[in-house]
Design an enzyme around this catalytic site. Structure first.
Site, PDB file in Angstrom:
ATOM      1  CG  ASN A 142      -0.452  -0.309   2.488  1.00 19.19           C
ATOM      2  OD1 ASN A 142       0.690  -0.773   2.605  1.00 19.19           O
ATOM      3  ND2 ASN A 142      -1.213  -0.064   3.533  1.00 19.19           N
ATOM      4  CD  GLU A 155       1.470  -0.481  10.741  1.00 21.80           C
ATOM      5  OE1 GLU A 155       0.317  -0.793  11.120  1.00 21.80           O
ATOM      6  OE2 GLU A 155       1.735  -0.051   9.624  1.00 21.80           O
ATOM      7  CB  CYS A 171      -2.813  -0.067   8.505  1.00 16.99           C
ATOM      8  SG  CYS A 171      -1.380   0.990   8.472  1.00 16.99           S
ATOM      9  CD  GLU A 219       7.312   0.291  11.349  1.00 11.05           C
ATOM     10  OE1 GLU A 219       6.350   0.512  10.609  1.00 11.05           O
ATOM     11  OE2 GLU A 219       8.332  -0.338  10.994  1.00 11.05           O
TER      12      GLU A 219
HETATM   13  P1  NDP Z   1       0.011  -9.655   3.684  1.00 14.80           P
HETATM   14  O1  NDP Z   1       0.071  -9.538   5.145  1.00 14.80           O
HETATM   15  O2  NDP Z   1      -0.283 -10.975   3.072  1.00 14.80           O
HETATM   16  O3  NDP Z   1       1.384  -9.148   3.008  1.00 14.80           O
HETATM   17  C1  NDP Z   1       2.273  -8.219   3.565  1.00 14.80           C
HETATM   18  C2  NDP Z   1       3.707  -8.649   3.285  1.00 14.80           C
HETATM   19  O4  NDP Z   1       3.957  -9.914   3.913  1.00 14.80           O
HETATM   20  C3  NDP Z   1       4.001  -8.888   1.807  1.00 14.80           C
HETATM   21  O5  NDP Z   1       5.347  -8.534   1.529  1.00 14.80           O
HETATM   22  C4  NDP Z   1       3.806 -10.377   1.663  1.00 14.80           C
HETATM   23  O6  NDP Z   1       4.484 -10.915   0.556  1.00 14.80           O
HETATM   24  C5  NDP Z   1       4.404 -10.860   2.968  1.00 14.80           C
HETATM   25  N1  NDP Z   1       3.946 -12.183   3.388  1.00 14.80           N
HETATM   26  C6  NDP Z   1       2.818 -12.842   3.020  1.00 14.80           C
HETATM   27  N2  NDP Z   1       2.774 -14.052   3.602  1.00 14.80           N
HETATM   28  C7  NDP Z   1       3.897 -14.169   4.354  1.00 14.80           C
HETATM   29  C8  NDP Z   1       4.422 -15.193   5.197  1.00 14.80           C
HETATM   30  N3  NDP Z   1       3.786 -16.356   5.392  1.00 14.80           N
HETATM   31  N4  NDP Z   1       5.598 -14.977   5.811  1.00 14.80           N
HETATM   32  C9  NDP Z   1       6.261 -13.823   5.661  1.00 14.80           C
HETATM   33  N5  NDP Z   1       5.828 -12.829   4.853  1.00 14.80           N
HETATM   34  C10 NDP Z   1       4.650 -12.977   4.231  1.00 14.80           C
HETATM   35  O7  NDP Z   1      -1.003  -8.631   3.180  1.00 14.80           O
HETATM   36  P2  NDP Z   1      -1.716  -8.643   1.765  1.00 14.80           P
HETATM   37  O8  NDP Z   1      -0.812  -7.935   0.858  1.00 14.80           O
HETATM   38  O9  NDP Z   1      -2.141  -9.980   1.306  1.00 14.80           O
HETATM   39  O10 NDP Z   1      -3.024  -7.865   2.111  1.00 14.80           O
HETATM   40  C11 NDP Z   1      -4.085  -8.548   2.778  1.00 14.80           C
HETATM   41  C12 NDP Z   1      -4.727  -7.683   3.785  1.00 14.80           C
HETATM   42  O11 NDP Z   1      -3.772  -7.297   4.766  1.00 14.80           O
HETATM   43  C13 NDP Z   1      -5.248  -6.362   3.265  1.00 14.80           C
HETATM   44  O12 NDP Z   1      -6.466  -6.496   2.644  1.00 14.80           O
HETATM   45  C14 NDP Z   1      -5.283  -5.587   4.540  1.00 14.80           C
HETATM   46  O13 NDP Z   1      -6.420  -5.920   5.269  1.00 14.80           O
HETATM   47  C15 NDP Z   1      -4.061  -6.031   5.273  1.00 14.80           C
HETATM   48  N6  NDP Z   1      -2.889  -5.187   5.053  1.00 14.80           N
HETATM   49  C16 NDP Z   1      -2.546  -4.301   6.010  1.00 14.80           C
HETATM   50  C17 NDP Z   1      -1.475  -3.466   5.819  1.00 14.80           C
HETATM   51  C18 NDP Z   1      -1.087  -2.470   6.811  1.00 14.80           C
HETATM   52  O14 NDP Z   1      -0.512  -1.453   6.439  1.00 14.80           O
HETATM   53  N7  NDP Z   1      -1.311  -2.709   8.077  1.00 14.80           N
HETATM   54  C19 NDP Z   1      -0.710  -3.468   4.591  1.00 14.80           C
HETATM   55  C20 NDP Z   1      -1.107  -4.465   3.655  1.00 14.80           C
HETATM   56  C21 NDP Z   1      -2.159  -5.271   3.907  1.00 14.80           C
HETATM   57  P3  NDP Z   1       3.764 -11.124  -0.869  1.00 14.80           P
HETATM   58  O15 NDP Z   1       2.610 -10.190  -0.924  1.00 14.80           O
HETATM   59  O16 NDP Z   1       4.849 -10.791  -1.819  1.00 14.80           O
HETATM   60  O17 NDP Z   1       3.374 -12.550  -0.931  1.00 14.80           O
END
Ligand code: NDP
Length: 455
Positions: free
Chosen positions: A131, A229, A263, A433
């Site tokens: 994001n 976070e 978020c 952070e």
């Molecule tokens: P994720 O939590 O899946 O992804 C965030 C990061 O974690 C990405 O770099 C992802 O890699 C990585 N990741 C995914 N699975 C693993 C794992 N098992 N071990 C270590 N790292 C991992 O978020 P999404 O992108 O799928 O978004 C899903 C939902 O999460 C959103 O709809 C929202 O609700 C929430 N979200 C919240 C955020 C915030 O700022 N708090 C930011 C983003 C999402 P990759 O995507 O490359 O597989």
């Protein structure tokens, strides 16, 4: 390595093809970071500070290029992307002051001198979401480097382009090879490997609460430090004694900014019943006036969602019988568009009000009086952010203290500043952070006792 097609959300076209890393490449990045660590931690604080200033200057030089990468890859308005890259520069500048201010203590003890040192952790794994790709990366990279750690940074597969540039820029800025390493690959493979890797001392993660839980559990096996976070479902509390026009004017972009993929989104708008009609009337014009369209258009305020999957997920919160009170516009044709949408009135325990939607959907929840406002605000598993709008100063502080979130703003919807701590209560995360606090999460305290008594 296999290939990864990076998609532009506004056009659904391939923006770039990049190699996709797996476990082997992740291990190699950790090995490079480990090899670079002894020399990096030994760099004199004044020189480390100069290198962080250099990094800030090199990012600033590429400001427009990085802004366009971010706008196209995430689908965010170019004006927002520019502000975000400015924050990246500011973040590196802020933490450039840190190496020379990592102060310890001297503690009075019997028989000698006791002193503490803040020492780096070693190799840190930084896992960031799609994001705010480079901004959130900088919140982790800057304090980690300042404290003397070396880094493996894993961007989200959807948005890896700015991180790939940052790795190049770091070398141009004079950082030694191996200090900042970027691995582009799936979270379930590369992210997971970082969490499990015995040579990684800490994971700093931003993303979903669900993945955060898995990271906390995985990190336990090697007692890794973690900063998490995670998600939020923040409340925007509007009391009847507030400047209702100002609250209504500010509310839409506090939810629909970054197309709601934030978020800190104030996606629960709690409005005191006595002011509900006035607020909704003012809100309507504001929401209907949001300019949704091409991220590269200077006038655009909201772009598309990041992916087809994200749009599908968001749409699932607005079934045909949803109480849609206000709906903005969105372009037709290619692109993952979704219009700004306000549901009202909604009960706090409705699915749309209880779960993080991460899209441009806001719920308006009426309340009667301060006690109910605070109770509803706190009836959530999350605790990241929030706002209080009121003309009564004592109430503003009372409610700000009673709302169980890591950040609260009064008569404002801002959450994040480089110089102030940011993070969540409850299931919104662990650790802080930004600001002075972040450094503590990238250092260990060492206590040294030096005996001085003779004989
Ligand atoms: P994720 O939590 O899946 O992804 C965030 C990061 O974690 C990405 O770099 C992802 O890699 C990585 N990741 C995914 N699975 C693993 C794992 N098992 N071990 C270590 N790292 C991992 O978020 P999404 O992108 O799928 O978004 C899903 C939902 O999460 C959103 O709809 C929202 O609700 C929430 N979200 C919240 C955020 C915030 O700022 N708090 C930011 C983003 C999402 P990759 O995507 O490359 O597989």
């Amino acid at each position: 390595m296999s290939g990864l097609s990076v998609i532009e959300p506004a056009t659904e076209q391939v923006l770039a093809e990049v190699p996709r890393a797996g476990v082997e490449e992740t291990d190699a990045a950790v090995a490079r970071a480990k090899a670079a660590y002894p020399a990096w931690r030994a760099v004199a604080p004044v020189d480390r500070a100069a290198l962080l200033h250099s990094l800030a200057a090199h990012v600033a030089e590429r400001h427009e290029e990085l802004s366009r990468i971010e706008a196209r890859n995430v689908g965010k308005p170019i004006a927002d992307a520019r502000a975000e890259i400015e924050m990246v520069v500011e973040c590196f500048r802020y933490y450039a002051g840190a190496p020379e201010r990592l102060l310890g203590q001297t503690i009075p003890v019997a028989g000698g001198v006791d002193m503490t040192f803040r020492e780096p952790l070693g190799v840190v794994g930084l896992i960031v979401p799609w994001n705010f790709p480079l901004t959130i990366a900088s919140w982790k990279v800057a304090p980690a480097l300042a404290a003397g750690n070396t880094i493996v940074l894993k961007p989200a597969e959807l948005t890896p382009l700015s991180a790939i540039e940052l790795e190049r820029i770091a070398v141009e800025a004079g950082l030694p090879e191996g200090v900042l390493n970027v691995v582009v690959g799936p979270g379930s493979v590369c992210g997971r490997r970082l969490v499990e890797h015995p040579d990684v001392a800490k994971i700093a993660f931003t993303g979903s609460t669900e993945v955060g839980r898995g990271i906390a559990a995985g990190a336990a096996a090697t007692i890794k430090r973690v900063t998490l976070e995670l998600g939020g479902k923040s409340a925007n509390l509007v009391f009847a004694d507030a400047d209702i026009a100002a609250a209504a004017a500010a509310a839409p972009l506090a939810v629909f900014g970054n197309a709601g993929q934030d978020c800190c989104a104030r996606s629960r708008i709690l409005v005191e019943r006595a002011a509900l009609d006035e607020f909704m009337d003012a809100l309507r014009g504001e929401v209907e006036g949001i300019r949704v369209g091409d991220p590269l258009d200077e006038e655009t305020q909201m772009g598309p969602l990041v992916s087809a999957g994200q749009r599908e997920q968001v749409a699932s919160y607005v079934p045909d019988d949803a109480p849609v009170a206000i709906r903005g516009s969105a372009p037709d044709g290619p692109g993952y568009w979704y219009p700004p949408t306000v549901l009202a009135p909604v009960a706090n325990d409705d699915r749309a009000a209880a779960e993080e939607i991460f899209g441009p959907v806001a719920c308006v929840i009426p309340f009667e009086g301060e006690e109910e406002a605070v109770r509803l605000a706190n009836e959530t598993i999350y605790g990241l952010s929030g706002s209080v709008w009121t003309g009564d100063g004592a109430r503003a502080l009372r409610v700000a203290r009673a709302v169980e979130t890591g950040v609260v703003s009064i008569n404002s919807n801002t959450s994040v500043r480089v110089s102030t701590p940011f993070g969540g209560f409850r299931q919104s995360g662990v650790g802080r952070e930004l600001g002075p606090d972040a450094l503590h999460h990238y250092t260990e305290v060492k206590n040294v006792f030096y005996a001085t008594e003779e004989g």
